[in-house]
Every structure is written in C-alpha cells, then in structure tokens.
Design a protein around this motif. Structure first.
Motif, PDB file in Angstrom:
ATOM      1  N   ILE A 387      19.452  17.580  17.931  1.00 50.93           N
ATOM      2  CA  ILE A 387      20.447  16.628  17.910  1.00 50.93           C
ATOM      3  C   ILE A 387      20.780  15.461  18.512  1.00 50.93           C
ATOM      4  O   ILE A 387      21.198  14.985  17.431  1.00 50.93           O
ATOM      5  N   CYS A 388      20.250  15.211  19.365  1.00 52.92           N
ATOM      6  CA  CYS A 388      20.185  14.022  20.140  1.00 52.92           C
ATOM      7  C   CYS A 388      19.561  13.315  20.042  1.00 52.92           C
ATOM      8  O   CYS A 388      20.055  11.927  19.106  1.00 52.92           O
ATOM      9  N   ASN A 389      18.284  13.471  19.866  1.00 56.11           N
ATOM     10  CA  ASN A 389      17.418  12.720  19.196  1.00 56.11           C
ATOM     11  C   ASN A 389      18.227  12.184  17.405  1.00 56.11           C
ATOM     12  O   ASN A 389      17.314  11.469  16.991  1.00 56.11           O
ATOM     13  N   SER A 390      18.722  13.494  16.968  1.00 55.44           N
ATOM     14  CA  SER A 390      19.252  12.917  15.978  1.00 55.44           C
ATOM     15  C   SER A 390      19.968  11.930  15.643  1.00 55.44           C
ATOM     16  O   SER A 390      19.911  10.972  14.650  1.00 55.44           O
ATOM     17  N   LEU A 391      21.271  12.000  16.472  1.00 56.85           N
ATOM     18  CA  LEU A 391      22.000  11.186  16.652  1.00 56.85           C
ATOM     19  C   LEU A 391      21.399   9.268  17.447  1.00 56.85           C
ATOM     20  O   LEU A 391      21.489   8.949  16.625  1.00 56.85           O
ATOM     21  N   ALA A 392      20.500   9.733  17.863  1.00 52.06           N
ATOM     22  CA  ALA A 392      19.987   8.329  18.850  1.00 52.06           C
ATOM     23  C   ALA A 392      19.237   7.520  17.144  1.00 52.06           C
ATOM     24  O   ALA A 392      19.557   6.262  17.519  1.00 52.06           O
ATOM     25  N   ASN A 393      18.270   8.908  16.804  1.00 46.25           N
ATOM     26  CA  ASN A 393      17.711   8.016  15.121  1.00 46.25           C
ATOM     27  C   ASN A 393      18.886   7.459  14.467  1.00 46.25           C
ATOM     28  O   ASN A 393      18.113   5.966  13.518  1.00 46.25           O
ATOM     29  N   LYS A 394      19.802   7.995  14.089  1.00 44.62           N
ATOM     30  CA  LYS A 394      20.584   7.254  13.224  1.00 44.62           C
ATOM     31  C   LYS A 394      21.269   5.729  14.013  1.00 44.62           C
ATOM     32  O   LYS A 394      22.562   5.937  13.338  1.00 44.62           O
ATOM     33  N   GLY A 395      21.726   6.205  15.402  1.00 40.81           N
ATOM     34  CA  GLY A 395      22.522   4.744  16.007  1.00 40.81           C
ATOM     35  C   GLY A 395      23.673   5.180  16.148  1.00 40.81           C
ATOM     36  O   GLY A 395      24.828   4.576  16.822  1.00 40.81           O
ATOM     37  N   LEU A 396      23.863   6.587  16.772  1.00 39.82           N
ATOM     38  CA  LEU A 396      25.289   7.303  16.612  1.00 39.82           C
ATOM     39  C   LEU A 396      25.566   7.498  18.392  1.00 39.82           C
ATOM     40  O   LEU A 396      26.655   7.840  18.647  1.00 39.82           O
ATOM     41  N   ARG A 405      21.412  10.607  26.570  1.00 36.80           N
ATOM     42  CA  ARG A 405      22.219  10.773  24.506  1.00 36.80           C
ATOM     43  C   ARG A 405      23.372  11.414  25.502  1.00 36.80           C
ATOM     44  O   ARG A 405      24.535  10.762  24.252  1.00 36.80           O
ATOM     45  N   ALA A 406      23.255  12.906  25.574  1.00 34.28           N
ATOM     46  CA  ALA A 406      23.942  13.803  25.992  1.00 34.28           C
ATOM     47  C   ALA A 406      25.223  12.971  26.483  1.00 34.28           C
ATOM     48  O   ALA A 406      26.413  13.797  26.012  1.00 34.28           O
ATOM     49  N   SER A 407      25.309  12.167  27.666  1.00 33.49           N
ATOM     50  CA  SER A 407      25.925  12.045  28.288  1.00 33.49           C
ATOM     51  C   SER A 407      26.331  10.918  27.046  1.00 33.49           C
ATOM     52  O   SER A 407      28.578  10.970  27.028  1.00 33.49           O
ATOM     53  N   ASP A 408      26.223  10.346  26.459  1.00 33.73           N
ATOM     54  CA  ASP A 408      27.032   9.057  25.538  1.00 33.73           C
ATOM     55  C   ASP A 408      27.497   9.947  24.598  1.00 33.73           C
ATOM     56  O   ASP A 408      28.776   9.180  24.081  1.00 33.73           O
ATOM     57  N   ALA A 409      26.940  10.941  23.823  1.00 27.94           N
ATOM     58  CA  ALA A 409      27.374  11.713  23.158  1.00 27.94           C
ATOM     59  C   ALA A 409      29.755  12.371  23.559  1.00 27.94           C
ATOM     60  O   ALA A 409      29.941  12.807  22.819  1.00 27.94           O
ATOM     61  N   ASN A 507      20.979  29.103   6.980  1.00 29.38           N
ATOM     62  CA  ASN A 507      21.949  29.336   8.460  1.00 29.38           C
ATOM     63  C   ASN A 507      22.178  27.853   8.503  1.00 29.38           C
ATOM     64  O   ASN A 507      20.736  27.520   9.346  1.00 29.38           O
ATOM     65  N   LEU A 508      23.371  27.654   8.304  1.00 28.72           N
ATOM     66  CA  LEU A 508      23.293  25.493   8.598  1.00 28.72           C
ATOM     67  C   LEU A 508      22.861  26.254  10.359  1.00 28.72           C
ATOM     68  O   LEU A 508      22.255  24.681  11.186  1.00 28.72           O
ATOM     69  N   ALA A 509      23.400  26.403  11.468  1.00 29.24           N
ATOM     70  CA  ALA A 509      23.051  27.347  12.965  1.00 29.24           C
ATOM     71  C   ALA A 509      21.937  26.912  12.883  1.00 29.24           C
ATOM     72  O   ALA A 509      21.497  26.128  14.142  1.00 29.24           O
ATOM     73  N   VAL A 510      20.630  27.393  12.091  1.00 34.03           N
ATOM     74  CA  VAL A 510      19.281  27.093  12.540  1.00 34.03           C
ATOM     75  C   VAL A 510      18.770  26.100  11.227  1.00 34.03           C
ATOM     76  O   VAL A 510      17.251  26.433  11.370  1.00 34.03           O
ATOM     77  N   SER A 511      18.825  25.343  10.628  1.00 30.67           N
ATOM     78  CA  SER A 511      18.229  24.295   9.702  1.00 30.67           C
ATOM     79  C   SER A 511      18.133  23.155   9.806  1.00 30.67           C
ATOM     80  O   SER A 511      18.731  22.624  11.123  1.00 30.67           O
ATOM     81  N   ALA A 512      16.679  23.217   9.072  1.00 29.32           N
ATOM     82  CA  ALA A 512      16.711  21.605   9.761  1.00 29.32           C
ATOM     83  C   ALA A 512      16.956  20.693   8.508  1.00 29.32           C
ATOM     84  O   ALA A 512      16.668  20.481   7.142  1.00 29.32           O
ATOM     85  N   SER A 513      17.373  19.627   9.205  1.00 27.12           N
ATOM     86  CA  SER A 513      17.775  18.525   8.447  1.00 27.12           C
ATOM     87  C   SER A 513      17.168  18.156   7.050  1.00 27.12           C
ATOM     88  O   SER A 513      16.003  17.389   7.844  1.00 27.12           O
ATOM     89  N   PRO A 514      17.244  17.645   5.936  1.00 29.38           N
ATOM     90  CA  PRO A 514      16.455  16.287   5.595  1.00 29.38           C
ATOM     91  C   PRO A 514      15.236  15.440   6.171  1.00 29.38           C
ATOM     92  O   PRO A 514      14.474  14.260   6.000  1.00 29.38           O
ATOM     93  N   SER A 515      16.544  14.670   7.218  1.00 27.98           N
ATOM     94  CA  SER A 515      16.526  13.437   7.108  1.00 27.98           C
ATOM     95  C   SER A 515      15.548  12.734   8.558  1.00 27.98           C
ATOM     96  O   SER A 515      14.980  11.947   8.941  1.00 27.98           O
ATOM     97  N   SER A 516      15.988  14.167   9.470  1.00 25.96           N
ATOM     98  CA  SER A 516      14.853  14.706  10.736  1.00 25.96           C
ATOM     99  C   SER A 516      13.791  15.626  10.248  1.00 25.96           C
ATOM    100  O   SER A 516      13.286  15.452  11.461  1.00 25.96           O
ATOM    101  N   SER A 517      13.573  16.601   9.829  1.00 28.29           N
ATOM    102  CA  SER A 517      12.860  17.706   9.862  1.00 28.29           C
ATOM    103  C   SER A 517      13.026  18.061  11.021  1.00 28.29           C
ATOM    104  O   SER A 517      11.529  18.461  11.140  1.00 28.29           O
ATOM    105  N   GLN A 518      14.129  18.180  11.372  1.00 30.31           N
ATOM    106  CA  GLN A 518      14.062  18.805  12.672  1.00 30.31           C
ATOM    107  C   GLN A 518      15.781  19.459  12.600  1.00 30.31           C
ATOM    108  O   GLN A 518      16.166  19.484  11.808  1.00 30.31           O
ATOM    109  N   GLN A 519      15.499  20.822  13.694  1.00 30.09           N
ATOM    110  CA  GLN A 519      15.832  21.409  13.778  1.00 30.09           C
ATOM    111  C   GLN A 519      16.929  21.265  14.366  1.00 30.09           C
ATOM    112  O   GLN A 519      17.148  21.260  15.538  1.00 30.09           O
TER     113      GLN A 519
END
Length: 702
Positions: A387-396, A405-409, A507-519
């Motif tokens: 999640i942290c990686n995906s947020l960072a890749n999106k500039g969030l 990244r976690a501290s920034d979240a 199941n959303l909790a273990v799903s991989a997003s299309p934009s990241s291909s990561q759970q």
C-alpha cells in the motif's frame, strides 16, 4: 360533543365506532405510517425475556453462542435469541474483570440473571416518499409504572438490525422500568441474495416468495437474472442499496418510533370504551421521554431532537454519536496549547475514505507499528508495504523508504485530515477488520442512492473462499444472517469484493490493483471511493467528469441531507465521547457539534459534552490483552449520561458542566476494573478540566 360515558353506553346499542371516532375524544389509533400487522409477543422473564433472549447474564457472557436445532431452518425465536446475544456482545465487553456484572450488565441493579419479563411489539413502518420498510419495535417491561411513565429510544448503532441497541439504551431503559422503542433506521441486516432471491422477513427467517421482507433490490426478475449471470452469487444490502439514503430520515425514524411507542402503551393502558377503542391515557405531557443510543443510533436520536416540533422528546443522552454537523467556519477547535483546527466538521465519508486509503500504510509507521496492540495479528505487513509503495508511486505519500512513506501517511491523517493521535493505537485493528473500507462502500452507495447494479467503484458483496475468489455463502451462514450480520459487509461471511481486481473478482482485502499489480488492499477501488467523496480525482488532482462527476454530485447532495443543525431546542442533552475514538473522529463529530450548538443556541443551550480519556468506540475490544491495559469502558459513562439526564428531568438536578474526564487505565488485563479507574463525571470540575466555548473557539483541555 359526546362524552366517553355516552360513547361507551350508546356504543353497546346503536353508536358505531366511526361515530365515536368523530366525537372528538382522543381515541388511540395505529399510526398511518405502520405497514401491515403488528407482531406481539409476551415473555415471562423465566424461560425467555426482553433483555437477554432467555440467556440471562451468564448466557450473554458465555463464549459459546446459542445454537439452532436445525442450522438451515432456524425458528424465529432462535434467530431472536442469537441476535440479542451477538448484538449485546458486539458493543459491551463481557470478559471477566472488564466491568461486566459489576458496573453494567443485566444483573447489575436487577438481581439474579437480570431477565426482564414483558411485551414486545414488532412492525414495519415507512416514511414519506419512501416505500422501503423500516423495522420498529417496542418493549414494555412488566415493571412499567403508569404513574411514572417513561420511554427511552434505542435506534440501532451502526447498521445493525432491530436488536442493535439492546445492550446499551435497551438495557438501561428496561431496568429503569421504561418502555424502550427501537428502530433499525432503514439499515439493519436486510440482505437480498441476488442468485436465489432469498430475503429476510421481519423476524429474520428467509423467504423467496413475493411477500413483505426487510429488503429486496429494485430489480425485476429479468434484471436480477442478468446481473447474476454477469456477477454470480452476489448480495444486495439494505443500507447500501435501498436507493433512499436512509440516514436522511434517521431523525424521523426515531420520532415515529416514539409515536408507535405511545400507541402500544395506550393499547395496553388506555381507558376502555366498550366499543373496541381505547381513550389515550399515556401522553407526552405525562411521560418522560429520553432520546438515546450510541454511535449511529446516538446520531439518529440527536437528529430526532432537532426535528422534534411536537414536544415528544424531553432530553437526550447519547454516546459517541455519529453526527455530521453543518460546516461553520466561524469557530475553531483547540486542544490545550496545540494547533488550532479550522477545518473541522468533515463528513463521515470524507474522513472514512481517507482512513481507508492511508491507514493501511500508516499501520507500519515506526511511531505505531510495534506499539499498536494486535497490529500484526490483524494486518499483513507485506500488504501494508505494498500500500505504501502504491501510494508513493501515485504521488500521494512521500519518502525514500517504507518507514518514511508510512510516517507520511500517518502525518496526512493527523495534520491534513484532523485525526486525533490518540486513535493511532486502535486504528490498525479497525483497518484489519475493514471498518473504514466497509463504511466507505456502504455510505458512498447510500448517499448517492446507488443500486446494486451500479457496482460503485467496481465493489460488490459476496462470500469468498480460497485466494479471495467469490463463492456461494453456505446455507447455514445465510440462514443466520439476521442474527450474525452487523449490516455492513464484511460481516457474517459476506465480504467486500473488488470486481476489477487483477486476475478475477477478489476479496478486497487480498486483491491486487490493476494499476500496481500488487496486493494493496484494492487501493484503486478505495481511491475511487475517495475521489467520489471529495469530487476530484485524488491521484491526478483533476475534477471528476462524466458519470463519476454525476455520482459525486449525488453523493454530495446526500451528505447535505444528513447534516445536523446544532439546534437541540434547549433540551437537556449529554454527549459522552472517548478521545481515542478511531471510527468517528472527535474533531469532526462531537467537538464541532458542541461548537455549532453554542453558535446556534447560545445561552439557551443545555448541551453538556464529556470527553472521556482512555476510552474509544468499541468497548468489546477491551477484552483483548494490550487493549484492556490501556482503555476503560465508555459504556459506563454512557449509563452515567442517562442517569444525569434522568436526574435533571425527574429531580431537577443540574447537569454538570462540560469537561474532560481523566480516567485511570488498569494497566493489565489480569487486574479487575475498579472504581479507582472510573473517575466520575464531576458536578464541579476543576477549571483546567472544563470544556468551554469562548472567543469563537471550542477549548478542550489536554
């Protein structure tokens, strides 16, 4: 005008019921908002009862839930008993040493097993401009005293069913000898199996027939079949998919439940006429009525008090109310010498979608990762890092490392969203339980009046199995939904499903997003919900357009319909809220409502706000090590709030000033809770503990 005596005597011979109704006498009549028949039951307090479902205090505390004789075909009484068991334990810590049986519980002040005999009356009702059934119930204990008549409202907390407030306002009211009026507020466990067309009757039993049920999606047979062919084995839920934004009517639901309560009481106690009618004897002017409950139920009672133009409600006592105050930027909030908060009163969907997006990453911030109790138990840290990686890749979020990244979240949630730091130790558990995620899905649908076929943000509801793939809910699980579900999936085997997950619906909790291909907990879907809540694509910063913009506008309109006015019409009112509330952040609920009320009512205000330290939203979590050590039961202070409002109304005792209550954690789950831990609400608090509104600011002591 004919007198009662004339109606009684003449009626036996020639006078029709209709003629007596026209006589001007106050005859008791079933309110026209009641749909269908009223189902009535009598409980003897020995084999079954109003409060514990026949289980008694020890049965409610037992870790073994009551079972059905036939798991596939439970009886209505079996469903009722299990519903009471689950709803009571969902809100009250029944673990030994946590206060159950000493400070609260059916047996406290009641003796024995605390079972309460009396009558229970159940019906459907509707509000104007809606044909979606709302469940209403009245319990009248045998101890009800006509000479000291009282009613307590108990709208369900969360999205729970009709027994959702049985252990909170229900327990206090029944033990006080009051009639208790309940409503599911148009939410409840109304589930519709779109594959089989099965839905729940008012008593929780299932039917596929065309008969009155709690909820069915607004789809004809062909549309339902088409949907099931594309998205098999899905469910629709009443709160999310009824297309009516039920929260907009929560106040009306509570007021109507009170009216139904008066009808039931007058059927029981009204003066006989001899012609099948009763003359009204129990009236608002001779009955003490307290609007109460916790969380969503508390918010519903607050809204009822604001809407009460008939003098039905005398006072209000609520805990952690879900109120969305109208935004008033003319005042600020400040705790101690901390920063001044001007951007308060965010909507529930605003701050909840923020928690859904950022909390999963914030869980592994160095500041809280190892200190938050049960963090590693409820959360997968690999997914958190994704999640942290995906947020960072999106500039969030920013930062070169996962820790950064976690501290920034975490910083974003505290500084930009206005979440209290005290929530940080509890929020990881809530995220692991998908609380914010489930609320975001349900309320976005409800506010936008979306149907299940709209598939908002590509999220649906279904059972899931290995790897998170959609499967059929077992017959036994579905049969028990009325008793086991809290009305907001994930719950009782029905989960959030990300239909657009990489690979297959998952199941959303273990799903991989299309934009990241990561759970990454289906972050793409959660960002979609966040964008709908704020009206802007949160990744690109570009305003939404097309269908997304239309839905976002509908959601904004829905939120506008549920904003609280702050005008309690001078009613004596008590709010108690835990500072560590990680579900309904106090900077956007109780604190700004207090400020808004001061703005609106000024010197006429009778609202008192008690902020309880070391207390949070879900006392049931206090039964776990690490949480029991740190927190005291807010439930205890909710009962104090009811006692204070009762004393004010019945005995003219002044309400204590608004204040911070400094409780003392017990330090270890093996140390039983004692009075030393539960600092009482003070009738004359120190100046340094008082909450005040001055100089356009709500001032909260540290």
């Amino acid at each position: 005008m004919k007198t009662l005596l004339q109606c009684t005597l003449i009626g036996a011979v020639t006078l029709t019921v209709s003629a007596c109704k026209e006589s001007g006498l106050p005859f008791n009549q079933l309110p026209d908002f009641i749909q269908g028949d009223v189902q009535s039951s009598q409980y003897d307090g020995t084999t079954n009862d109003l409060l514990t479902g026949g289980l008694g205090a020890s049965g409610l505390a037992s870790g073994t839930a009551p079972a059905f004789d036939d798991p596939i075909n439970p009886t209505a009484e079996e469903l009722r008993t299990l519903a009471i068991y689950n709803n009571y334990r969902a809100l009250v810590d029944t673990v030994p040493g946590g206060g159950y049986g000493e400070f609260f519980g059916p047996q406290v002040g009641n003796g024995g097993e605390g079972m309460i005999p009396g009558e229970e009356h159940l019906a459907y009702m509707s509000v104007e401009d809606s044909d979606v059934p709302v469940t209403v119930m009245v319990q009248v204990p045998d101890s009800f005293d006509l000479d000291q008549a009282c009613i307590v409202t108990a709208p369900s907390s969360g999205s729970r069913g009709i027994y959702g407030a049985i252990g909170t306002a229900g327990e206090w009211g029944l033990k006080k000898g009051c009639a208790v009026v309940y409503t599911d507020k148009g939410t409840g466990t109304g589930s519709h199996n779109l594959a089989t067309n099965a839905a729940q009757r008012i008593d929780g039993t299932l039917t596929q027939a065309d008969e009155p049920v709690q909820f069915r999606a607004d789809l004809d047979d062909q549309a339902r079949a088409d949907f099931d062919a594309t998205w098999p084995d899905r469910f629709a839920y009443k709160h999310a998919h009824s297309r009516v934004n039920p929260e907009a009517d929560w106040g009306r639901h509570v007021l109507q439940s009170i009216e139904f309560g008066f009808y039931v009481l007058n059927e029981k106690f009204g003066q006989e006429t001899g012609i099948g009618l009763k003359v009204v004897k129990v009236k608002p002017k001779n009955t003490l009525v307290i609007a109460s409950s916790v969380s969503n139920g508390g918010g519903a009672s607050v809204r009822a008090a604001e809407l009460d133009d008939s003098g039905l409600i005398d006072g209000v006592a609520v805990s952690e109310p879900n109120v969305n105050p109208q935004v008033d930027t003319s005042f600020t909030i400040r705790q101690g010498d901390g920063p001044v908060l001007a951007e308060h009163s965010r909507s529930l969907l605003d701050y909840t979608t923020a928690l859904a997006v950022y909390q999963g990453c914030a869980n592994i911030a160095p500041e809280i990762r190892d200190d938050a109790p049960l963090n590693a138990v409820f959360n997968n840290f690999t997914i958190a890092e994704n999640i942290c990686n995906s947020l960072a890749n999106k500039g969030l979020v920013s930062g070169a490392t996962t820790d950064d990244r976690a501290s920034d979240a975490l910083r974003i949630l505290e500084e930009e969203v206005g979440i209290q730091p005290e929530q940080n130790l509890l929020a990881p558990v809530h995220f692991g339980l998908s609380v914010a995620q489930g609320i975001s899905v349900t309320y976005a649908n409800a506010y936008g009046k979306a149907g299940v076929e709209d598939s908002l943000c590509n999220i649906s509801l279904a059972a899931t199995g290995a790897g998170g793939a959609v499967t059929q809910l077992s017959d036994a699980q579905e049969a028990a939904l009325f008793s086991a579900s809290n009305g907001i999936p994930p719950s009782a085997g029905v989960n959030l499903v990300y239909d657009n997950a990489e690979g297959q619906p998952t199941n959303l909790a273990v799903s991989a997003s299309p934009s990241s291909s990561q759970q990454d907990f289906g972050l793409d879907a959660l960002l979609c919900l966040r964008s709908l809540a704020v009206g802007t694509d949160v990744v690109s910063g570009v305003p939404l357009s097309g269908a997304a913009a239309d839905m976002s506008d509908r959601i904004a309109d829905g939120i506008g319909q549920i904003r609280a006015t702050g005008n309690l019409q001078g009613k004596p009112t008590v709010f108690v809220t835990g500072r560590a509330d990680a579900i309904l952040p106090i900077n956007h609920t109780s604190r700004p409502y207090f400020g808004l009320n001061q703005r609106v009512e000024g010197s006429n205000s009778n609202l008192r706000y008690y902020e309880i330290l070391n207390a949070h939203h879900l006392d049931v979590l206090n039964g776990f090590p690490g949480l029991a050590d740190r927190y005291v039961p807010l439930h205890h202070y909710f009962f104090q709030a009811l006692d204070l409002v009762w004393a004010n109304l019945a005995d003219k005792q002044a309400l204590p000033p608004s204040q911070v209550v400094r409780t003392v954690p017990r330090g270890d789950i093996t140390t039983p809770l004692s009075e030393a831990n539960l600092t009482p609400i003070s009738g004359n608090p120190d100046v340094g503990d008082r909450i005040v509104f001055a100089d356009d600011q709500v001032k909260i002591p540290d």
